[in-house]
Design a protein around this motif. Structure first.
Motif, PDB file in Angstrom:
ATOM      1  N   VAL A   1       6.680  11.642   3.094  1.00 46.35           N
ATOM      2  CA  VAL A   1       5.200  12.679   2.582  1.00 46.35           C
ATOM      3  C   VAL A   1       3.867  12.835   3.092  1.00 46.35           C
ATOM      4  CG1 VAL A   1       2.423  10.952   1.839  1.00 46.35           C
ATOM      5  CG2 VAL A   1       5.376  10.017   1.951  1.00 46.35           C
ATOM      6  N   THR A   2       3.702  13.519   2.397  1.00 49.32           N
ATOM      7  CA  THR A   2       2.694  15.015   3.239  1.00 49.32           C
ATOM      8  C   THR A   2       1.593  15.470   2.374  1.00 49.32           C
ATOM      9  OG1 THR A   2       4.453  16.315   1.191  1.00 49.32           O
ATOM     10  CG2 THR A   2       4.631  16.848   4.138  1.00 49.32           C
ATOM     11  N   ASP A   3       1.346  14.518   0.735  1.00 46.60           N
ATOM     12  CA  ASP A   3       0.553  14.732   0.524  1.00 46.60           C
ATOM     13  C   ASP A   3      -0.656  13.741   1.313  1.00 46.60           C
ATOM     14  OD1 ASP A   3      -2.149  12.022  -1.346  1.00 46.60           O
ATOM     15  OD2 ASP A   3      -1.311  14.794  -2.138  1.00 46.60           O
ATOM     16  N   LYS A   4      -1.985  15.162   1.455  1.00 50.26           N
ATOM     17  CA  LYS A   4      -3.470  14.814   2.245  1.00 50.26           C
ATOM     18  C   LYS A   4      -3.311  13.092   2.554  1.00 50.26           C
ATOM     19  CE  LYS A   4      -3.313  18.725   4.205  1.00 50.26           C
ATOM     20  NZ  LYS A   4      -4.523  19.539   4.320  1.00 50.26           N
ATOM     21  N   VAL A   5      -3.783  12.845   0.629  1.00 46.40           N
ATOM     22  CA  VAL A   5      -4.675  11.690   0.709  1.00 46.40           C
ATOM     23  C   VAL A   5      -4.075  10.261   0.808  1.00 46.40           C
ATOM     24  CG1 VAL A   5      -5.861  10.957  -1.595  1.00 46.40           C
ATOM     25  CG2 VAL A   5      -6.420  13.086  -1.282  1.00 46.40           C
ATOM     26  N   LEU A   6      -2.356  10.499   0.065  1.00 40.95           N
ATOM     27  CA  LEU A   6      -2.046   9.150   0.264  1.00 40.95           C
ATOM     28  C   LEU A   6      -1.341   8.978   2.065  1.00 40.95           C
ATOM     29  CD1 LEU A   6       0.122   7.308  -0.890  1.00 40.95           C
ATOM     30  CD2 LEU A   6       1.790   8.929  -0.819  1.00 40.95           C
ATOM     31  N   LEU A   7      -1.059   9.848   2.435  1.00 39.96           N
ATOM     32  CA  LEU A   7      -1.141   9.552   4.267  1.00 39.96           C
ATOM     33  C   LEU A   7      -1.991   9.063   4.850  1.00 39.96           C
ATOM     34  CD1 LEU A   7       0.215  13.394   5.817  1.00 39.96           C
ATOM     35  CD2 LEU A   7       1.284  11.084   6.355  1.00 39.96           C
ATOM     36  N   LEU A   8      -3.771   9.485   4.143  1.00 39.57           N
ATOM     37  CA  LEU A   8      -4.649   9.122   4.999  1.00 39.57           C
ATOM     38  C   LEU A   8      -4.639   7.527   4.757  1.00 39.57           C
ATOM     39  CD1 LEU A   8      -7.309   8.868   6.114  1.00 39.57           C
ATOM     40  CD2 LEU A   8      -8.554   9.360   4.094  1.00 39.57           C
ATOM     41  N   ALA A   9      -4.681   7.549   3.409  1.00 41.20           N
ATOM     42  CA  ALA A   9      -4.949   5.949   2.442  1.00 41.20           C
ATOM     43  C   ALA A   9      -3.715   4.951   3.420  1.00 41.20           C
ATOM     44  CB  ALA A   9      -4.199   5.891   0.721  1.00 41.20           C
ATOM     45  N   THR A  10      -2.257   5.651   3.729  1.00 44.08           N
ATOM     46  CA  THR A  10      -1.382   4.565   4.150  1.00 44.08           C
ATOM     47  C   THR A  10      -1.582   4.479   5.869  1.00 44.08           C
ATOM     48  OG1 THR A  10       0.664   6.003   3.379  1.00 44.08           O
ATOM     49  CG2 THR A  10       1.134   4.606   4.978  1.00 44.08           C
ATOM     50  N   ILE A  11      -1.755   5.595   6.168  1.00 40.59           N
ATOM     51  CA  ILE A  11      -2.108   5.012   8.291  1.00 40.59           C
ATOM     52  C   ILE A  11      -3.712   3.948   7.977  1.00 40.59           C
ATOM     53  CG2 ILE A  11      -3.679   6.442  10.701  1.00 40.59           C
ATOM     54  CD1 ILE A  11      -2.080   8.991   9.142  1.00 40.59           C
ATOM     55  N   VAL A  12      -4.685   4.445   7.481  1.00 36.03           N
ATOM     56  CA  VAL A  12      -5.771   2.830   7.485  1.00 36.03           C
ATOM     57  C   VAL A  12      -5.069   1.778   7.121  1.00 36.03           C
ATOM     58  CG1 VAL A  12      -7.560   2.657   5.962  1.00 36.03           C
ATOM     59  CG2 VAL A  12      -6.998   5.075   6.787  1.00 36.03           C
ATOM     60  N   THR A  13      -4.270   1.817   5.876  1.00 39.78           N
ATOM     61  CA  THR A  13      -3.510   0.444   5.562  1.00 39.78           C
ATOM     62  C   THR A  13      -2.993  -0.089   6.603  1.00 39.78           C
ATOM     63  OG1 THR A  13      -3.583   0.895   2.627  1.00 39.78           O
ATOM     64  CG2 THR A  13      -2.162  -0.726   3.750  1.00 39.78           C
ATOM     65  N   ASP A  14      -1.917   0.827   7.361  1.00 37.82           N
ATOM     66  CA  ASP A  14      -1.119  -0.034   8.269  1.00 37.82           C
ATOM     67  C   ASP A  14      -1.900  -0.167   9.145  1.00 37.82           C
ATOM     68  OD1 ASP A  14       1.339   1.113   6.740  1.00 37.82           O
ATOM     69  OD2 ASP A  14       1.635   3.102   8.051  1.00 37.82           O
ATOM     70  N   ARG A  15      -2.898   0.604   9.478  1.00 33.11           N
ATOM     71  CA  ARG A  15      -4.054  -0.269  10.652  1.00 33.11           C
ATOM     72  C   ARG A  15      -4.607  -1.463  10.364  1.00 33.11           C
ATOM     73  NH1 ARG A  15      -8.845   3.935  11.200  1.00 33.11           N
ATOM     74  NH2 ARG A  15      -9.215   3.366   9.224  1.00 33.11           N
ATOM     75  N   GLU A  16      -4.322  -1.661   8.821  1.00 31.54           N
ATOM     76  CA  GLU A  16      -5.793  -2.869   8.769  1.00 31.54           C
ATOM     77  C   GLU A  16      -4.476  -3.702   9.088  1.00 31.54           C
ATOM     78  OE1 GLU A  16      -6.360  -1.976   5.046  1.00 31.54           O
ATOM     79  OE2 GLU A  16      -8.029  -1.530   5.654  1.00 31.54           O
ATOM     80  N   LYS A  17      -2.556  -3.855   8.600  1.00 27.45           N
ATOM     81  CA  LYS A  17      -1.867  -4.507   8.277  1.00 27.45           C
ATOM     82  C   LYS A  17      -1.384  -5.256   9.513  1.00 27.45           C
ATOM     83  CE  LYS A  17       1.209  -2.246   6.263  1.00 27.45           C
ATOM     84  NZ  LYS A  17       2.321  -2.064   5.182  1.00 27.45           N
ATOM     85  N   GLY A  18      -1.859  -3.715  10.810  1.00 28.49           N
ATOM     86  CA  GLY A  18      -1.657  -3.739  11.839  1.00 28.49           C
ATOM     87  C   GLY A  18       0.322  -3.556  12.307  1.00 28.49           C
ATOM     88  N   TYR A  19       0.442  -3.113  11.851  1.00 26.60           N
ATOM     89  CA  TYR A  19       2.215  -2.152  11.651  1.00 26.60           C
ATOM     90  C   TYR A  19       2.175  -0.964  11.062  1.00 26.60           C
ATOM     91  CZ  TYR A  19       4.631  -4.589   8.047  1.00 26.60           C
ATOM     92  OH  TYR A  19       4.519  -4.922   6.384  1.00 26.60           O
ATOM     93  N   SER A  20       2.944  -0.504  10.946  1.00 27.18           N
ATOM     94  CA  SER A  20       3.811   0.835  10.474  1.00 27.18           C
ATOM     95  C   SER A  20       5.157   0.896  10.059  1.00 27.18           C
ATOM     96  CB  SER A  20       3.511   2.299  10.733  1.00 27.18           C
ATOM     97  OG  SER A  20       3.708   3.237   9.790  1.00 27.18           O
TER      98      SER A  20
END
Length: 262
Positions: free
Chosen positions: A181-200
């Motif tokens: 994934v190289t889309d910057k908007v999607l990447l930001l959303a993914t990292i923030v979501t992973d932070r909320e989930k507690g895992y990636s």
């Protein structure tokens, strides 16, 4: 061999900055970028230094025992391992986590690894593998881009949203596989979501045919200090199994060391 470039901040320090030492370290680092023996010209070009300067640095490293030469080609000697050993033996996270990784790997019968953030990359500083699992690629010192690796996304999650966005904008985002994934908007959303989930969980983005799941290692005050992961080839382990079987083990391991990390 690509040139080794420093960021503008790498000259900070004013009068305390030792330029000759910086140049020596630049040459030292370049040996890891190419497995072949290198000439002084190769290293001078890659470090963006005059050839005479590179040769003086190489002779200094040779005299100290860190470099060997046949008069033309230069290679590192085993003595450089003492530098890595000093880091590993003095690092609290490694000392505490290595036995935990061993238990984790034994319980899951899969490879487990510990990583920290190093600039735009993650670097693996400890690992464990059950005897029956053939391991390749991820060894101590192995690096991956933070933006597309499970440990990297977990580690980036310790920053604020603005800081994560700045890190994404500063990264090259070069695809590692067709799935990266190289889309910057999607990447930001993914990292923030992973932070909320507690895992990636990253599926074939960092390495072809390989998926991994990671959780943060937090200090006693909640600050993310490192990340641990487990990975496997896509033909052997599904994403569902990673969440159902690996994730509880990873979380348990992370919780067990929180009070010990200062």
């Amino acid at each position: 061999m690509p040139k080794l470039k420093r960021s503008p901040d790498d000259t900070r320090g004013g009068t305390d900055f030792i330029e000759s030492l910086d140049r020596g370290l630049r040459v030292f680092e370049l040996f890891g970028a190419d497995p072949r023996p290198l000439t002084a010209s190769d290293l001078a070009k890659a470090a963006d230094l005059p050839r005479a300067t590179a040769r003086r640095i190489l002779f200094t490293l040779e005299r100290a025992g860190y470099v060997a030469s046949d008069g033309k080609l230069f290679t590192l000697t085993p003595r450089v391992l003492t530098l890595a050993a000093s880091y590993l033996s003095s690092n609290q996270v490694v000392t505490i986590l290595q036995p935990v990784l061993d238990r984790l790997s034994s319980a899951a019968q899969e490879i487990s690894s510990l990583a920290v953030l190093d600039g735009k990359d993650v670097i693996f500083i400890a690992r464990s593998s059950p005897a029956r699992v053939f391991s390749s690629g991820i060894d101590l010192g192995y690096r991956l881009p933070a933006f597309c690796s499970s440990v990297g996304r977990v580690l980036l999650g310790r920053f604020s949203n603005d800081e994560i966005e700045a890190a994404i904008n500063a990264a090259s985002l070069t695809p590692m596989t067709p799935y990266t994934v190289t889309d910057k908007v999607l990447l930001l959303a993914t990292i923030v979501t992973d932070r909320e989930k507690g895992y990636s969980l990253v599926d074939r983005e960092a390495e072809p045919g390989f998926r991994s799941i990671a959780v943060p290692i937090r200090r006693y005050d909640g600050t993310i200090a490192a990340a641990i992961n487990m990975g496997a080839h896509v033909d052997r382990v599904s994403t569902g199994e990673m969440i159902d079987r690996f994730l509880p083990l990873l979380k348990q391991a992370a919780d067990s060391v929180k009070s010990q990390l200062l």
